[in-house]
Design a protein around this motif. Structure first.
Motif, PDB file in Angstrom:
ATOM      1  N   LEU A 102      -2.493 -10.647  -3.163  1.00  3.54           N
ATOM      2  CA  LEU A 102      -1.979 -11.613  -2.196  1.00  3.54           C
ATOM      3  C   LEU A 102      -3.073 -12.320  -1.404  1.00  3.54           C
ATOM      4  O   LEU A 102      -2.817 -13.338  -0.762  1.00  3.54           O
ATOM      5  N   THR A 103      -4.287 -11.823  -1.452  1.00  2.00           N
ATOM      6  CA  THR A 103      -5.370 -12.560  -0.790  1.00  2.00           C
ATOM      7  C   THR A 103      -5.612 -13.890  -1.499  1.00  2.00           C
ATOM      8  O   THR A 103      -6.085 -14.850  -0.877  1.00  2.00           O
ATOM      9  N   LEU A 104      -5.273 -13.963  -2.772  1.00  3.35           N
ATOM     10  CA  LEU A 104      -5.431 -15.214  -3.510  1.00  3.35           C
ATOM     11  C   LEU A 104      -4.420 -16.262  -3.059  1.00  3.35           C
ATOM     12  O   LEU A 104      -4.579 -17.451  -3.358  1.00  3.35           O
ATOM     13  N   TRP A 105      -3.391 -15.834  -2.352  1.00  2.00           N
ATOM     14  CA  TRP A 105      -2.373 -16.756  -1.841  1.00  2.00           C
ATOM     15  C   TRP A 105      -2.658 -17.188  -0.403  1.00  2.00           C
ATOM     16  O   TRP A 105      -1.898 -17.975   0.148  1.00  2.00           O
ATOM     17  N   GLY A 106      -3.724 -16.632   0.197  1.00  2.00           N
ATOM     18  CA  GLY A 106      -4.094 -17.076   1.532  1.00  2.00           C
ATOM     19  C   GLY A 106      -4.067 -16.035   2.624  1.00  2.00           C
ATOM     20  O   GLY A 106      -4.344 -16.356   3.781  1.00  2.00           O
ATOM     21  N   ALA A 107      -3.741 -14.790   2.296  1.00  5.44           N
ATOM     22  CA  ALA A 107      -3.782 -13.745   3.323  1.00  5.44           C
ATOM     23  C   ALA A 107      -5.230 -13.449   3.700  1.00  5.44           C
ATOM     24  O   ALA A 107      -6.108 -13.389   2.831  1.00  5.44           O
ATOM     25  N   ASP A 108      -5.479 -13.268   4.993  1.00  8.11           N
ATOM     26  CA  ASP A 108      -6.829 -12.914   5.438  1.00  8.11           C
ATOM     27  C   ASP A 108      -7.213 -11.513   4.986  1.00  8.11           C
ATOM     28  O   ASP A 108      -8.391 -11.220   4.783  1.00  8.11           O
ATOM     29  N   ALA A 109      -6.216 -10.648   4.849  1.00  6.95           N
ATOM     30  CA  ALA A 109      -6.459  -9.265   4.407  1.00  6.95           C
ATOM     31  C   ALA A 109      -5.187  -8.737   3.763  1.00  6.95           C
ATOM     32  O   ALA A 109      -4.085  -9.178   4.085  1.00  6.95           O
ATOM     33  N   ALA A 110      -5.349  -7.806   2.849  1.00  8.25           N
ATOM     34  CA  ALA A 110      -4.199  -7.167   2.198  1.00  8.25           C
ATOM     35  C   ALA A 110      -4.558  -5.707   1.959  1.00  8.25           C
ATOM     36  O   ALA A 110      -5.535  -5.405   1.274  1.00  8.25           O
ATOM     37  N   HIS A 111      -3.773  -4.827   2.543  1.00  7.82           N
ATOM     38  CA  HIS A 111      -4.043  -3.394   2.467  1.00  7.82           C
ATOM     39  C   HIS A 111      -2.895  -2.665   1.777  1.00  7.82           C
ATOM     40  O   HIS A 111      -1.728  -2.847   2.123  1.00  7.82           O
ATOM     41  N   GLY A 112      -3.229  -1.848   0.796  1.00 11.44           N
ATOM     42  CA  GLY A 112      -2.262  -1.007   0.116  1.00 11.44           C
ATOM     43  C   GLY A 112      -2.849   0.372  -0.113  1.00 11.44           C
ATOM     44  O   GLY A 112      -4.006   0.644   0.236  1.00 11.44           O
ATOM     45  N   SER A 113      -2.067   1.241  -0.697  1.00  9.20           N
ATOM     46  CA  SER A 113      -2.542   2.596  -1.001  1.00  9.20           C
ATOM     47  C   SER A 113      -3.581   2.553  -2.114  1.00  9.20           C
ATOM     48  O   SER A 113      -3.475   1.763  -3.056  1.00  9.20           O
ATOM     49  N   ARG A 114      -4.586   3.406  -1.995  1.00  9.92           N
ATOM     50  CA  ARG A 114      -5.632   3.488  -3.012  1.00  9.92           C
ATOM     51  C   ARG A 114      -5.185   4.458  -4.102  1.00  9.92           C
ATOM     52  O   ARG A 114      -5.155   5.667  -3.902  1.00  9.92           O
ATOM     53  N   TRP A 115      -4.820   3.907  -5.244  1.00 10.77           N
ATOM     54  CA  TRP A 115      -4.449   4.702  -6.405  1.00 10.77           C
ATOM     55  C   TRP A 115      -5.667   4.828  -7.316  1.00 10.77           C
ATOM     56  O   TRP A 115      -6.645   4.093  -7.151  1.00 10.77           O
ATOM     57  N   PRO A 116      -5.622   5.724  -8.293  1.00 16.36           N
ATOM     58  CA  PRO A 116      -6.737   5.808  -9.248  1.00 16.36           C
ATOM     59  C   PRO A 116      -6.919   4.491  -9.994  1.00 16.36           C
ATOM     60  O   PRO A 116      -6.004   3.668 -10.076  1.00 16.36           O
ATOM     61  N   ALA A 117      -8.115   4.294 -10.541  1.00 16.05           N
ATOM     62  CA  ALA A 117      -8.389   3.087 -11.317  1.00 16.05           C
ATOM     63  C   ALA A 117      -7.530   3.061 -12.574  1.00 16.05           C
ATOM     64  O   ALA A 117      -7.145   4.104 -13.114  1.00 16.05           O
ATOM     65  N   LEU A 118      -7.221   1.841 -13.027  1.00 15.56           N
ATOM     66  CA  LEU A 118      -6.442   1.660 -14.262  1.00 15.56           C
ATOM     67  C   LEU A 118      -7.341   1.629 -15.487  1.00 15.56           C
ATOM     68  O   LEU A 118      -8.445   1.075 -15.431  1.00 15.56           O
ATOM     69  N   PRO A 119      -6.856   2.192 -16.610  1.00 12.30           N
ATOM     70  CA  PRO A 119      -5.657   3.034 -16.729  1.00 12.30           C
ATOM     71  C   PRO A 119      -5.894   4.395 -16.081  1.00 12.30           C
ATOM     72  O   PRO A 119      -7.027   4.866 -16.022  1.00 12.30           O
ATOM     73  N   PHE A 120      -4.848   5.026 -15.596  1.00 11.47           N
ATOM     74  CA  PHE A 120      -4.997   6.247 -14.819  1.00 11.47           C
ATOM     75  C   PHE A 120      -5.602   7.378 -15.655  1.00 11.47           C
ATOM     76  O   PHE A 120      -5.027   7.792 -16.660  1.00 11.47           O
ATOM     77  N   ARG A 121      -6.744   7.852 -15.200  1.00 11.17           N
ATOM     78  CA  ARG A 121      -7.377   9.004 -15.835  1.00 11.17           C
ATOM     79  C   ARG A 121      -7.772  10.055 -14.795  1.00 11.17           C
ATOM     80  O   ARG A 121      -8.082  11.196 -15.134  1.00 11.17           O
ATOM     81  N   GLU A 122      -7.764   9.649 -13.520  1.00 10.25           N
ATOM     82  CA  GLU A 122      -8.129  10.548 -12.432  1.00 10.25           C
ATOM     83  C   GLU A 122      -6.881  10.877 -11.611  1.00 10.25           C
ATOM     84  O   GLU A 122      -5.901  10.128 -11.615  1.00 10.25           O
ATOM     85  N   PRO A 123      -6.893  11.997 -10.893  1.00 10.98           N
ATOM     86  CA  PRO A 123      -5.736  12.355 -10.058  1.00 10.98           C
ATOM     87  C   PRO A 123      -5.640  11.475  -8.815  1.00 10.98           C
ATOM     88  O   PRO A 123      -6.616  10.847  -8.405  1.00 10.98           O
ATOM     89  N   VAL A 124      -4.468  11.445  -8.218  1.00 12.59           N
ATOM     90  CA  VAL A 124      -4.258  10.724  -6.962  1.00 12.59           C
ATOM     91  C   VAL A 124      -5.006  11.436  -5.846  1.00 12.59           C
ATOM     92  O   VAL A 124      -4.960  12.661  -5.733  1.00 12.59           O
ATOM     93  N   ARG A 126       2.798 -19.133   0.488  1.00 13.65           N
ATOM     94  CA  ARG A 126       1.513 -19.822   0.604  1.00 13.65           C
ATOM     95  C   ARG A 126       1.531 -20.837   1.737  1.00 13.65           C
ATOM     96  O   ARG A 126       0.545 -20.976   2.482  1.00 13.65           O
ATOM     97  N   GLU A 127       2.645 -21.547   1.879  1.00 21.56           N
ATOM     98  CA  GLU A 127       2.745 -22.561   2.929  1.00 21.56           C
ATOM     99  C   GLU A 127       2.703 -21.938   4.323  1.00 21.56           C
ATOM    100  O   GLU A 127       2.063 -22.475   5.234  1.00 21.56           O
ATOM    101  N   VAL A 128       3.387 -20.824   4.488  1.00 16.13           N
ATOM    102  CA  VAL A 128       3.375 -20.133   5.781  1.00 16.13           C
ATOM    103  C   VAL A 128       1.964 -19.676   6.131  1.00 16.13           C
ATOM    104  O   VAL A 128       1.475 -19.895   7.248  1.00 16.13           O
ATOM    105  N   TRP A 129       1.296 -19.045   5.175  1.00 14.58           N
ATOM    106  CA  TRP A 129      -0.037 -18.544   5.468  1.00 14.58           C
ATOM    107  C   TRP A 129      -1.032 -19.677   5.697  1.00 14.58           C
ATOM    108  O   TRP A 129      -1.934 -19.556   6.519  1.00 14.58           O
ATOM    109  N   ALA A 130      -0.854 -20.783   5.008  1.00 12.92           N
ATOM    110  CA  ALA A 130      -1.723 -21.948   5.238  1.00 12.92           C
ATOM    111  C   ALA A 130      -1.509 -22.484   6.653  1.00 12.92           C
ATOM    112  O   ALA A 130      -2.473 -22.864   7.341  1.00 12.92           O
ATOM    113  N   ASP A 131      -0.258 -22.520   7.113  1.00 11.90           N
ATOM    114  CA  ASP A 131       0.017 -23.004   8.462  1.00 11.90           C
ATOM    115  C   ASP A 131      -0.553 -22.059   9.511  1.00 11.90           C
ATOM    116  O   ASP A 131      -1.118 -22.508  10.527  1.00 11.90           O
TER     117      ASP A 131
END
Length: 210
Positions: free
Chosen positions: A107-129, A80-85
């Motif tokens: 991690l956007t709640l910790w101060g990242a301007d953006a956070a990108h990850g793989s789009r998995w199915p919604a939780l709980p998993f009922r749809e295929p990847v 958080r301190e690094v991203w704030a700086d």
């Protein structure tokens, strides 16, 4: 001139661990995910197949379990301190990870301007990847270019922080990079190297030079 700091998550911001490991620990599936991680690192399963098999393991995964895994994970100190700086200096910071977006985006709640990850199915998993939603190492470069366009920057303004094979394409595309607790795949490509548990110390290598 502004800069864009790009952080990997697994093995970089997370010390010696990964989102999949922390989630599986909460579900009592440590051995199962360890075997899957080994197969992935060995190139025996693709990112898409890894997601499919992990979804099968985590059949009853909930947002509550993800939150517990996130909060209890072994994060480096000082994130958080690094991203704030960074933001105080008029620069930008983002996380790009192959891990599930439902973990990375917290991690956007910790101060990242953006956070990108793989789009998995919604939780709980009922749809295929959906294969198109699963990121690869080359996707990190594409996302960097998209972020540069969004923030009015270029690749020459970027600094990458990473630890392993999935970061090599990104390291090769930017002028400055920091190998954080890294393996041999990125060590030879990096401008700087850091071993330890405090992101402030890794960040200082770049800040002191900038």
């Amino acid at each position: 001139m502004g800069r864009l700091h790009l952080f990997d998550m697994d093995g970089t911001l997370l010390y010696g661990s990964a989102a999949s490991v922390e989630i599986s620990r909460q579900l009592g599936l440590d051995q199962e995910i360890a075997a899957l991680e080994r197969a992935f690192i060995a190139g025996e399963v693709t990112p898409v197949r890894f997601a499919e098999l992990a979804c099968e393991l985590w059949a009853e995964l909930t947002e509550e379990v993800v939150a517990t895994a996130f909060e209890g994970a072994p994060w480096l100190a000082g994130i958080r301190e690094v991203w704030a700086d960074i933001r105080a200096r008029g620069e930008r910071c983002a996380v790009i990870s192959l891990s599930p977006a439902f973990f990375v985006e917290r991690l956007t709640l910790w101060g990242a301007d953006a956070a990108h990850g793989s789009r998995w199915p919604a939780l709980p998993f009922r749809e295929p990847v959906e294969p198109d939603g699963i990121l690869s190492a080359s996707a990190k470069v594409r996302i960097m270019d998209e972020l540069c366009a969004q923030f009015g920057l270029s690749r020459s303004d970027c600094v990458a922080y990473g630890d392993s094979l999935s970061d090599t394409a990104l390291f090769a595309a930017v002028p400055a990079s920091v190998a954080v607790n890294a393996d041999h795949h990125v060590s030879a490509l990096a401008s700087y190297a850091y071993d330890g548990r405090d992101l402030r110390e890794a960040y200082e290598l770049v800040r002191a030079d900038g």
